[in-house]
Design an enzyme around this catalytic site. Structure first.
Site, PDB file in Angstrom:
ATOM      1  N   SER A  42       0.791  -1.229   0.000  1.00  0.00           N
ATOM      2  CA  SER A  42       0.000   0.000   0.000  1.00  0.00           C
ATOM      3  C   SER A  42       0.825   1.283   0.000  1.00  0.00           C
ATOM      4  CB  SER A  42      -0.953  -0.002   1.197  1.00  0.00           C
ATOM      5  OG  SER A  42      -0.244  -0.223   2.396  1.00  0.00           O
TER       6      SER A  42
ATOM      7  N   HIS B  36      -5.299  -3.060  -3.247  1.00  0.00           N
ATOM      8  CA  HIS B  36      -4.894  -2.036  -4.219  1.00  0.00           C
ATOM      9  C   HIS B  36      -4.819  -2.558  -5.647  1.00  0.00           C
ATOM     10  CE1 HIS B  36      -4.219   0.887  -1.070  1.00  0.00           C
ATOM     11  NE2 HIS B  36      -3.724  -0.120  -0.368  1.00  0.00           N
TER      12      HIS B  36
ATOM     13  N   LYS C 254     -11.922   1.119  -2.464  1.00  0.00           N
ATOM     14  CA  LYS C 254     -10.836   1.751  -3.222  1.00  0.00           C
ATOM     15  C   LYS C 254     -11.274   1.813  -4.693  1.00  0.00           C
ATOM     16  CE  LYS C 254      -7.575   0.016   0.230  1.00  0.00           C
ATOM     17  NZ  LYS C 254      -7.783   1.030   1.229  1.00  0.00           N
TER      18      LYS C 254
HETATM   19  N1  PMP Z   1      -5.433  -3.867   3.095  1.00  0.00           N
HETATM   20  C1  PMP Z   1      -4.627  -2.965   2.522  1.00  0.00           C
HETATM   21  C2  PMP Z   1      -3.428  -3.441   1.767  1.00  0.00           C
HETATM   22  C3  PMP Z   1      -4.921  -1.601   2.631  1.00  0.00           C
HETATM   23  O1  PMP Z   1      -4.121  -0.689   2.086  1.00  0.00           O
HETATM   24  C4  PMP Z   1      -6.076  -1.203   3.340  1.00  0.00           C
HETATM   25  C5  PMP Z   1      -6.510   0.253   3.496  1.00  0.00           C
HETATM   26  N2  PMP Z   1      -5.680   1.234   3.194  1.00  0.00           N
HETATM   27  C6  PMP Z   1      -6.861  -2.181   3.940  1.00  0.00           C
HETATM   28  C7  PMP Z   1      -6.520  -3.494   3.781  1.00  0.00           C
HETATM   29  C8  PMP Z   1      -8.069  -1.807   4.727  1.00  0.00           C
HETATM   30  O2  PMP Z   1      -9.165  -1.687   3.900  1.00  0.00           O
HETATM   31  P1  PMP Z   1     -10.396  -0.753   4.297  1.00  0.00           P
HETATM   32  O3  PMP Z   1      -9.954   0.640   3.995  1.00  0.00           O
HETATM   33  O4  PMP Z   1     -11.516  -1.237   3.463  1.00  0.00           O
HETATM   34  O5  PMP Z   1     -10.627  -0.966   5.766  1.00  0.00           O
END
Ligand code: PMP
Length: 392
Positions: A181, A209, A240
């Site tokens: 991320s 992502h 996302k």
């Molecule tokens: N997994 C990854 C790799 C993320 O980057 C994120 C959020 N930035 C999440 C899970 C969490 O997802 P959510 O925003 O739907 O809680």
């Protein structure tokens, strides 16, 4: 009235502030999009995860509004009690079709999914192997599982092979972000799948992502690499690229059946609001029928990659619309973010603990809604502000 028992918080906040680590909210005055209004100014938005520019798409808004009219504003209960509404099942069937799996299960968010699923798969006699750069929610889920936590160096398949060969755990779970991320690089999923096969380990891939972004059908990195059928747990998010909110796990029916009973972050939480699930369902339709969005995004990613490389940033490993513009200490990252804002670009500074100390950065993201001209103007602005932040 301030209570004395909380006085320690003043000192804690002050210490965080002194280290440049205090965080603050900043209201956005417009819907999500390639440009947003912040503090009364319109800025080019280079820090959302709205990769396919669907969050404000009229079709998603309409689907959300109609679902709220039809099924209510809130679901009113957990799925297992009285909250299992028609839109949830419809979305799960569509997600399973999208992922090419037997079944899928909705979660309130990606955080919920990652926090709760590992504990349903492994426990005290088991081991979970996690890339050191995995998302915080994965780490939390691993810790909650009470399995032995073994963190392997970022994408280091050789180290993981050694660790798997040495473990005496009953069950083994390997878990990784598909696209990391904060760095935008891709996990070596084929090699990880080979290792899992060799050692009888389960493979859990967080496609947060990559969902909707990579793969010929937008199924994610595993689909792009042709290894989707070797992933045991496909976790994806709906907030996302899919422009809505929530998350899912897709896989074999028996996996989903176990999660329905065992995943505490599924069992003990209110079911997603109908509007969010309906918006995600509409987005899945667009992901399936408008591949040109992915193509447009890929072209913008190539343009940004070439530009940042020219400016001397190491973005060779970037495989998705996330670019780490690493500036080092927190103050430099904050100064660059501020200078870019003055020039009309919204890019937040990312600091520890989100990223390792000494790697504070601008995390620059793109969406299919950006223009070539916006990318070029950003690169020019970045080039202009860099000398200033380099000298402190
Ligand atoms: N997994 C990854 C790799 C993320 O980057 C994120 C959020 N930035 C999440 C899970 C969490 O997802 P959510 O925003 O739907 O809680």
């Amino acid at each position: 009235m301030a209570r004395g028992s909380l006085d320690w918080i003043d000192r804690e906040l002050e210490a965080l502030g002194a280290k440049g680590l205090r965080r603050a909210l900043e209201p956005i005055g417009s819907p999500q999009g390639p440009e947003v209004e912040v503090g009364g100014r319109r800025l080019v938005n280079l820090c959302s995860n709205d990769y396919l520019a669907l969050a404000a798409d009229p079709r998603l808004r309409r689907a959300a509004a109609e679902a709220a009219e039809r099924e209510g504003a809130g679901s009113g209960a957990s799925r297992l009690v009285a909250g299992d509404l028609p839109v949830h099942g419809a979305l799960e069937r569509a997600l399973a079709a999208h992922a090419g799996t037997e079944a899928a299960l909705l979660f309130g968010s990606g955080y919920h999914a990652n926090a709760g699923v590992p504990a349903a798969l492994v426990g005290r006699d088991d081991a979970v192997f996690s890339d050191v750069l995995n998302h915080a929610s994965i780490l939390d889920g691993c810790l909650l599982s009470r399995a032995e936590l073994v963190r392997y160096r970022h994408c280091d398949v050789e180290e993981l092979a050694d660790l798997l060969a040495r473990t005496r755990a009953r069950r083994k779970l390997v878990v990784t972000d598909a696209i990391f991320s904060m760095d935008g690089d891709a996990a070596p999923l084929r090699e990880l799948a080979d290792l899992c096969d060799r050692h009888g380990a389960m493979l859990y891939v967080d496609e947060a992502h990559a969902e909707g972004v990579l793969g010929p059908r937008g199924g994610g990195l595993a689909e792009a690499l042709g290894v989707a059928d070797r992933v045991d747990v496909h976790m994806g998010t709906l907030g996302k690229a899919l422009g809505a909110a929530g998350a899912f796990v897709a896989g074999e029916r028996r996996l989903v059946e176990l999660l329905v009973t065992r995943a505490r972050t599924f069992v003990f939480t209110t079911a997603p609001a109908p509007a969010a699930s309906a918006a995600a369902l509409a987005a899945l339709g667009i992901v399936a029928t408008e591949p040109e969005r992915r193509a447009r995004l890929a072209a913008l990613v190539a343009r940004m990659k070439a530009g940042l490389t020219r400016l001397g940033f190491d973005v060779a490993r970037v495989a998705a619309p996330i670019f780490p513009v690493i500036l080092g200490d927190e103050a430099r990252a904050v100064a660059a973010s501020q200078a870019l804002r003055e020039r009309g670009f919204y890019v937040r500074a990312i600091r520890p603990p989100t990223v390792p100390r000494g790697t504070s950065r601008l995390r620059v993201t793109l969406t299919a809604g950006h223009t070539d001209a916006q990318v070029d103007a950003f690169l020019a602005a970045l080039e202009e502000v860099l000398p200033g932040v380099a000298t402190g």
